[in-house]
Design a protein around this motif. Structure first.
Motif, PDB file in Angstrom:
ATOM      1  N   GLU A 469     -25.548   1.779  24.048  1.00 54.58           N
ATOM      2  CA  GLU A 469     -25.719   2.080  22.634  1.00 54.58           C
ATOM      3  C   GLU A 469     -25.924   0.803  21.822  1.00 54.58           C
ATOM      4  OE1 GLU A 469     -22.053   3.492  20.511  1.00 54.58           O
ATOM      5  OE2 GLU A 469     -21.230   3.532  22.554  1.00 54.58           O
ATOM      6  N   TYR A 470     -26.539   1.007  20.666  1.00 56.09           N
ATOM      7  CA  TYR A 470     -26.780  -0.099  19.743  1.00 56.09           C
ATOM      8  C   TYR A 470     -26.778   0.456  18.330  1.00 56.09           C
ATOM      9  CZ  TYR A 470     -31.522   1.836  19.794  1.00 56.09           C
ATOM     10  OH  TYR A 470     -32.595   2.691  19.706  1.00 56.09           O
ATOM     11  N   THR A 527     -27.884  10.372  18.629  1.00 58.83           N
ATOM     12  CA  THR A 527     -27.614   9.517  17.480  1.00 58.83           C
ATOM     13  C   THR A 527     -26.701  10.234  16.494  1.00 58.83           C
ATOM     14  OG1 THR A 527     -28.637   8.160  15.752  1.00 58.83           O
ATOM     15  CG2 THR A 527     -29.669  10.281  16.238  1.00 58.83           C
ATOM     16  N   ASN A 528     -26.192   9.493  15.535  1.00 63.17           N
ATOM     17  CA  ASN A 528     -25.292  10.061  14.538  1.00 63.17           C
ATOM     18  C   ASN A 528     -25.993  10.339  13.206  1.00 63.17           C
ATOM     19  OD1 ASN A 528     -25.679   7.359  13.891  1.00 63.17           O
ATOM     20  ND2 ASN A 528     -23.626   7.127  13.002  1.00 63.17           N
ATOM     21  N   ILE A 596     -38.331  -3.220  30.560  1.00 62.90           N
ATOM     22  CA  ILE A 596     -38.578  -2.480  29.326  1.00 62.90           C
ATOM     23  C   ILE A 596     -37.488  -2.819  28.313  1.00 62.90           C
ATOM     24  CG2 ILE A 596     -39.790  -0.572  30.456  1.00 62.90           C
ATOM     25  CD1 ILE A 596     -37.300   1.153  29.947  1.00 62.90           C
ATOM     26  N   GLU A 597     -37.876  -2.781  27.054  1.00 58.10           N
ATOM     27  CA  GLU A 597     -36.940  -2.947  25.944  1.00 58.10           C
ATOM     28  C   GLU A 597     -36.927  -1.654  25.139  1.00 58.10           C
ATOM     29  OE1 GLU A 597     -38.698  -7.462  25.217  1.00 58.10           O
ATOM     30  OE2 GLU A 597     -38.493  -6.051  23.539  1.00 58.10           O
ATOM     31  N   ILE A 598     -35.763  -1.273  24.661  1.00 63.21           N
ATOM     32  CA  ILE A 598     -35.621  -0.072  23.838  1.00 63.21           C
ATOM     33  C   ILE A 598     -34.827  -0.418  22.585  1.00 63.21           C
ATOM     34  CG2 ILE A 598     -34.627   2.250  23.680  1.00 63.21           C
ATOM     35  CD1 ILE A 598     -35.096   2.570  26.662  1.00 63.21           C
ATOM     36  N   THR A 599     -35.347  -0.002  21.449  1.00 61.79           N
ATOM     37  CA  THR A 599     -34.627  -0.159  20.187  1.00 61.79           C
ATOM     38  C   THR A 599     -35.158   0.894  19.210  1.00 61.79           C
ATOM     39  OG1 THR A 599     -33.933  -1.740  18.504  1.00 61.79           O
ATOM     40  CG2 THR A 599     -36.185  -1.936  19.309  1.00 61.79           C
ATOM     41  N   SER A 600     -34.889   0.720  17.907  1.00 56.46           N
ATOM     42  CA  SER A 600     -35.294   1.750  16.946  1.00 56.46           C
ATOM     43  C   SER A 600     -36.134   1.216  15.801  1.00 56.46           C
ATOM     44  CB  SER A 600     -34.055   2.451  16.367  1.00 56.46           C
ATOM     45  OG  SER A 600     -33.486   3.314  17.328  1.00 56.46           O
ATOM     46  N   SER A 601     -36.682   0.023  15.942  1.00 54.78           N
ATOM     47  CA  SER A 601     -37.583  -0.503  14.914  1.00 54.78           C
ATOM     48  C   SER A 601     -38.554  -1.474  15.553  1.00 54.78           C
ATOM     49  CB  SER A 601     -36.801  -1.182  13.789  1.00 54.78           C
ATOM     50  OG  SER A 601     -35.968  -2.212  14.288  1.00 54.78           O
ATOM     51  N   ASN A 602     -39.677  -1.653  14.898  1.00 54.09           N
ATOM     52  CA  ASN A 602     -40.715  -2.573  15.361  1.00 54.09           C
ATOM     53  C   ASN A 602     -41.547  -2.913  14.131  1.00 54.09           C
ATOM     54  OD1 ASN A 602     -42.660  -4.033  16.630  1.00 54.09           O
ATOM     55  ND2 ASN A 602     -43.341  -2.400  17.994  1.00 54.09           N
ATOM     56  N   PHE A 603     -40.979  -3.762  13.309  1.00 54.05           N
ATOM     57  CA  PHE A 603     -41.511  -4.041  11.983  1.00 54.05           C
ATOM     58  C   PHE A 603     -42.240  -5.381  11.990  1.00 54.05           C
ATOM     59  CE2 PHE A 603     -41.000  -5.453   7.558  1.00 54.05           C
ATOM     60  CZ  PHE A 603     -41.390  -4.325   6.870  1.00 54.05           C
ATOM     61  N   PRO A 604     -43.389  -5.521  11.338  1.00 50.85           N
ATOM     62  CA  PRO A 604     -44.048  -4.588  10.423  1.00 50.85           C
ATOM     63  C   PRO A 604     -45.122  -3.714  11.062  1.00 50.85           C
ATOM     64  CG  PRO A 604     -45.085  -6.724  10.252  1.00 50.85           C
ATOM     65  CD  PRO A 604     -44.006  -6.868  11.285  1.00 50.85           C
ATOM     66  N   THR A 605     -45.203  -3.728  12.408  1.00 52.18           N
ATOM     67  CA  THR A 605     -46.185  -2.855  13.045  1.00 52.18           C
ATOM     68  C   THR A 605     -45.948  -1.399  12.660  1.00 52.18           C
ATOM     69  OG1 THR A 605     -46.338  -4.391  14.905  1.00 52.18           O
ATOM     70  CG2 THR A 605     -47.190  -2.170  15.251  1.00 52.18           C
ATOM     71  N   ASN A 626     -26.270   4.719  14.729  1.00 47.99           N
ATOM     72  CA  ASN A 626     -25.736   4.427  16.048  1.00 47.99           C
ATOM     73  C   ASN A 626     -26.558   5.235  17.055  1.00 47.99           C
ATOM     74  OD1 ASN A 626     -23.714   5.430  18.386  1.00 47.99           O
ATOM     75  ND2 ASN A 626     -23.242   3.327  17.788  1.00 47.99           N
ATOM     76  N   VAL A 627     -27.226   4.536  17.950  1.00 42.99           N
ATOM     77  CA  VAL A 627     -28.141   5.188  18.891  1.00 42.99           C
ATOM     78  C   VAL A 627     -27.617   5.012  20.308  1.00 42.99           C
ATOM     79  CG1 VAL A 627     -30.508   5.305  19.732  1.00 42.99           C
ATOM     80  CG2 VAL A 627     -30.067   4.718  17.337  1.00 42.99           C
ATOM     81  N   LYS A 628     -27.539   6.116  21.036  1.00 44.25           N
ATOM     82  CA  LYS A 628     -27.096   6.091  22.423  1.00 44.25           C
ATOM     83  C   LYS A 628     -28.260   6.456  23.338  1.00 44.25           C
ATOM     84  CE  LYS A 628     -22.312   7.308  21.281  1.00 44.25           C
ATOM     85  NZ  LYS A 628     -21.193   8.268  21.489  1.00 44.25           N
TER      86      LYS A 628
END
Length: 646
Positions: A469-470, A527-528, A596-605, A626-628
Motif C-alpha cells: 500500500e501507499y 482504496t478508501n 513495473i512501477e505502480i502508483t496513482s499519479s503521473n503528472f503532468p502527462t 490510501n491505495v492497496k
C-alpha cells in the motif's frame, strides 16, 4: 545532450521559434534535432513555384486558404500531396528550401520531385474562414478540398496526404471521407484522429479518461479560436494585393513565462499554473484567447461534445493505402497499430486493404525523420538508428500517386526499431510471428515501496497472498516534469525512491528476452476513497541500476467498467482493474531486469485525480488516498508481455 520528446513541448518549441523570431524568414533547428549524421536527402530536378492563398469553398460556404507548390516545367498532369494544418501554412512557405529537410520545408522537397504540394489552413485558423473547434469538421472539409482538386486541369486524379500530430490525425480523417481520389496516406503520430476503433479510448490527447496537462499551454499558444482573417468580401486577387500588410499570427511571446523552450522545463510560474485549481480556470489565469480548454478538461470521454468530433470508430469505412508512421515512445503508438489493423480490414477496396504498411522508430512524437548515427532517447543510448524516411516517403508517393508499381516492391509490411538490440527489424504480419503472451506476476512481503523494497516480478503465481500500500497525495503528485515516459526513455531510478511508488522487478535475466506488441496488465486494487487513478510503467533495469522507462498506461478508476459510465468505488472493496492501451518493443538483455512501477499519479502527462469522486475539472478540494495493491493466489496481479519466441 537531452532531446525534447514531449509532444506538446515539441509543438510549442517548433512554432514558438517562428513567432518569437522577430518576423525573420529564416528557420533553423538546433543541432540536437538536426544532425549531419542523418541520412541525406536529395532535391529533385524541378524548381518550385508557389501559388499562395487559394480560397477553396466548403459545402457550408466557408473558404479554406490553401498554398500550392508547383514543379516548374513539369510535363503532364500532376498528383497532389496535401497537408491540412492548424499551425499556419505560412511556416512552409517561409522555410529555407536549401536547408536540411524537415517537415517545415518538405513542400519544396516534394514539389522539386514532380508533385504539387498543397498546404491548407484548417477551418477557423489563420487565413481560413469558419469556426474552429478542435477535432471537428475535418472529414467533410477534406472531402470538399479533394473535390476542388478534381476540377483543376493540371490534376492527374491522385491525392496523397501527410501530416504529423494533429495534421496526422487529419490524414486519418481524410481516409474516413472515402474520396475516390485519395490513394496514398502518410499519417505520422496520428493518434489525435483516433476514437474507440479497436477497443481503445483515445480522443485528442485524452487517454485513460484523463487529459494531458500540457494542453492548457497548447490551447493558450496555438488553440485560439480567434484570428484576424481576410474579409469575405475580398476575392483571392484582391486579398493578395494587401496580404503582407497584415499579420495573422498570434503573439505567443508570453509562453516563455511558463516554460523554458530550450529544455522543456516548467518555470516556477508554469508549474504553479498547471497545479492551479479548479482546472477550468487555468485559461483565465493565463489570459488565454478563446479556446476549447474548458471542454477538453471537463467533458467525460463519451460526452456529446467529444462524439460530435471526427474520430475513428469501429464502424468507419476508410479509403487509401497508408504508410503508418510513429515511434515506440509516442503517446499514440498503440493507436497507430490499431489504425494499421483498421485500414487493413475496413479499406474500401481490396487495393486499399492490401496496401497498409507501418514504420515504428525508437524515439517520441514526430521524430522518425531525424534519427542519427548516434541516437540517444533522452537518457538511453540506442546506437545507429538511422532510417531513410524521406526517401521512403518519396518511393511511396511514386507508387501510390504516379503508378510506379516497382517503387515499393519488396517493402516489408512492418519495419520497426528494436531498442536493446538497437537494430531495425521487419515483419509481414501483426502481431509479430512467434508472439507468445506471457504473464509476470507481482509478489512481495508487503513492502514493495521504492526500488529498495521487497517487490518482485515472477514467472509463476505466488502461492501466498500479500498486500502492498501507499498514500497518494494530489498536492504532491508523482511526475517527471521534463520528459514524459510516453515520449522518451528516461532513467526512473531516482524517482523510484518515492514511497508512493510500488516497484516490482524480476531477478537478473539468464537470457535475452525480446518483446514486441500489445502489453496488458491486470491489477487488484482497493482504496478508501470513491475514485482515484492507477498508473503503471514498464521499465528495463540495467545491471548498473539505471532504469529506463519503456511504456506506461493510466486509468481513472471511475471508468473501470467502461468509458460510457462513471462508477464510484466502495471503500475497502477489492476490484480487478484491466489496464491496456500499451504497445511497445524492447530487448531485455541478459543480466537486465524487467520492472513495473505502480502508483496513482503521473503528472503532468495526466491531470491529477482529487480523489473525491466529484468533477476534477471544477473542484478545488481534494483528499489523500490510501491505495492497496493485492497480489498472490486469490488476486494474481500481473503484467502480460508479448514475448517473441524464435
Amino acid at each position: 545532450m537531452k532531446t525534447i520528446n514531449n509532444p506538446i513541448i515539441i509543438l510549442l518549441f517548433l512554432f514558438a521559434i517562428h513567432f518569437l523570431a522577430a518576423n525573420t524568414n529564416e528557420y533553423v533547428l538546433p543541432r540536437e534535432i538536426i544532425s549531419d549524421s542523418i541520412i541525406p536527402f536529395y532535391k529533385g530536378p524541378y524548381k518550385v513555384r508557389v501559388e499562395r492563398s487559394h480560397f477553396i469553398k466548403m459545402r457550408d460556404g466557408a473558404r479554406l486558404s490553401t498554398d500550392l507548390y508547383f514543379p516548374v516545367d513539369y510535363e503532364g498532369k500532376l498528383p497532389v500531396i496535401l497537408e491540412r494544418t492548424p499551425y499556419d501554412k505560412a511556416n512552409r512557405r517561409i522555410a529555407d528550401p536549401e536547408a536540411p529537410i524537415t517537415m517545415n520545408n518538405q513542400a519544396y522537397y516534394y514539389a522539386s520531385h514532380g508533385f504539387v504540394f498543397a498546404v491548407q489552413d484548417r477551418r477557423g485558423k489563420f487565413e481560413s474562414e469558419g469556426d474552429y473547434t478542435i477535432g471537428y469538421g475535418d472529414v467533410n472539409d477534406a472531402y470538399d478540398t479533394l473535390e476542388w482538386f478534381e476540377k483543376q486541369d493540371w490534376f492527374n486524379g491522385n491525392v496523397g496526404m501527410i501530416g504529423c500530430s494533429i495534421p496526422g490525425g487529419n490524414v486519418i480523417k481524410a481516409g474516413m471521407s472515402q474520396h475516390k481520389s485519395l490513394k496514398g496516406l502518410v499519417p505520422q503520430s496520428a493518434g489525435f484522429g483516433h476514437g474507440t476503433a479497436g477497443g481503445t479510448m483515445a480522443r485528442g490527447f485524452l487517454r485513460g479518461g484523463v487529459q494531458n496537462m500540457w494542453m492548457p499551454l497548447w490551447t493558450h499558444g496555438f488553440g485560439s479560436k480567434l484570428f484576424y482573417r481576410p474579409s469575405k468580401r475580398l476575392n483571392r486577387e484582391e486579398y493578395l494585393k494587401v496580404a503582407d500588410r497584415f499579420d495573422f499570427r498570434p503573439n505567443v511571446n508570453d509562453l516563455v513565462e511558463y516554460m523554458d523552450l530550450t529544455t522543456g522545463a516548467f518555470t516556477k510560474k508554469g508549474l504553479e499554473t498547471i497545479m492551479h485549481l479548479p482546472l477550468v480556470e487555468i485559461d483565465d489565469l493565463m489570459g488565454s484567447p478563446p479556446s476549447d480548454w474548458d471542454n477538453l478538461i471537463s467533458k467525460p470521454p463519451m460526452d456529446p461534445w467529444w462524439l460530435a468530433g471526427d474520430y475513428l470508430e469501429d464502424e468507419d469505412a476508410v479509403s487509401g493505402g497508408a504508410l503508418h508512421v510513429n515511434s515506440w515512445h509516442d503517446y499514440s503508438v498503440h493507436e497507430t497499430m490499431l489504425q494499421f489493423e483498421h485500414f487493413s480490414k475496413k479499406g474500401k477496396t481490396e487495393w486499399d486493404r492490401e496496401n497498409q504498411y507501418a514504420i515504428i522508430g525508437p524515439l517520441g512524437h514526430c521524430r522518425l525523420e531525424n534519427l542519427t548515427s548516434n541516437t540517444i532517447n533522452v537518457d538511453r543510448e540506442l546506437g545507429d538508428a538511422r532510417f531513410d524516411a524521406w526517401g521512403t516517403y518519396l518511393k511511396w508517393w511514386d507508387y501510390t500517386l504516379k503508378g510506379n508499381k516497382d517503387a515499393f516492391e519488396g517493402t516489408p509490411k512492418i519495419q520497426y526499431f528494436l531498442p536493446g538490440a538497437n537494430e531495425w527489424r521487419s515483419s509481414d504480419e501483426w502481431p509479430i510471428a512467434g508472439t507468445v503472451p506471457t504473464k509476470l506476476y507481482l509478489s512481495s512481503n508487503g513492502s514493495a515501496n521504492t526500488r529498495l523494497g521487497d517487490g518482485s516480478l515472477n514467472w509463476e503465481k505466488a502461492k501466498s497472498d500479500e498486500i502492498d500500500e501507499y498514500e497518494y497525495d494530489p498536492s504532491n503528485p508523482v511526475g517527471n516534469f521534463e520528459e514524459a515516459v510516453n515520449q522518451g526513455s528516461s532513467d526512473m531510478s531516482e524517482l523510484e525512491l518515492r514511497k508512493d511508488i510500488l516497484v516490482y522487478s524480476t531477478s537478473p535475466l539468464e537470457e535475452d528476452i525480446e518483446m514486441t506488441g500489445k502489453i496488458r496488465a491486470k491489477i487488484w486494487v482497493s482504496t478508501n476513497v470513491p475514485d482515484t487513478d492507477l498508473a503503471l510503467k514498464l521499465v528495463d533495469v540495467y545491471p548498473d541500476g539505471r532504469a529506463y522507462a519503456i511504456k506506461e498506461t493510466y486509468l481513472r478508476l471511475r471508468y473501470r467498467d467502461g468509458y460510457d459510465k462513471t462508477v464510484m468505488m466502495e471503500p475497502g472493496k477489492i476490484y480487478p482493474i484491466e489496464l491496456g492501451t500499451m504497445t511497445s518493443a524492447n530487448l531485455f538483455k541478459k543480466g537486465h531486469q524487467i520492472r513495473i512501477e505502480i502508483t496513482s499519479s503521473n503528472f503532468p502527462t495526466f491531470a491529477r485525480n482529487l480523489n473525491t469522486g466529484g468533477n476534477n475539472a471544477t473542484e478545488t478540494e481534494f483528499q489523500k488516498a490510501n491505495v492497496k495493491i493485492l497480489h498472490g493466489k486469490r488476486h494474481p496481479s500481473h503484467i502480460e508481455l508479448p514475448i517473441i519466441k524464435r
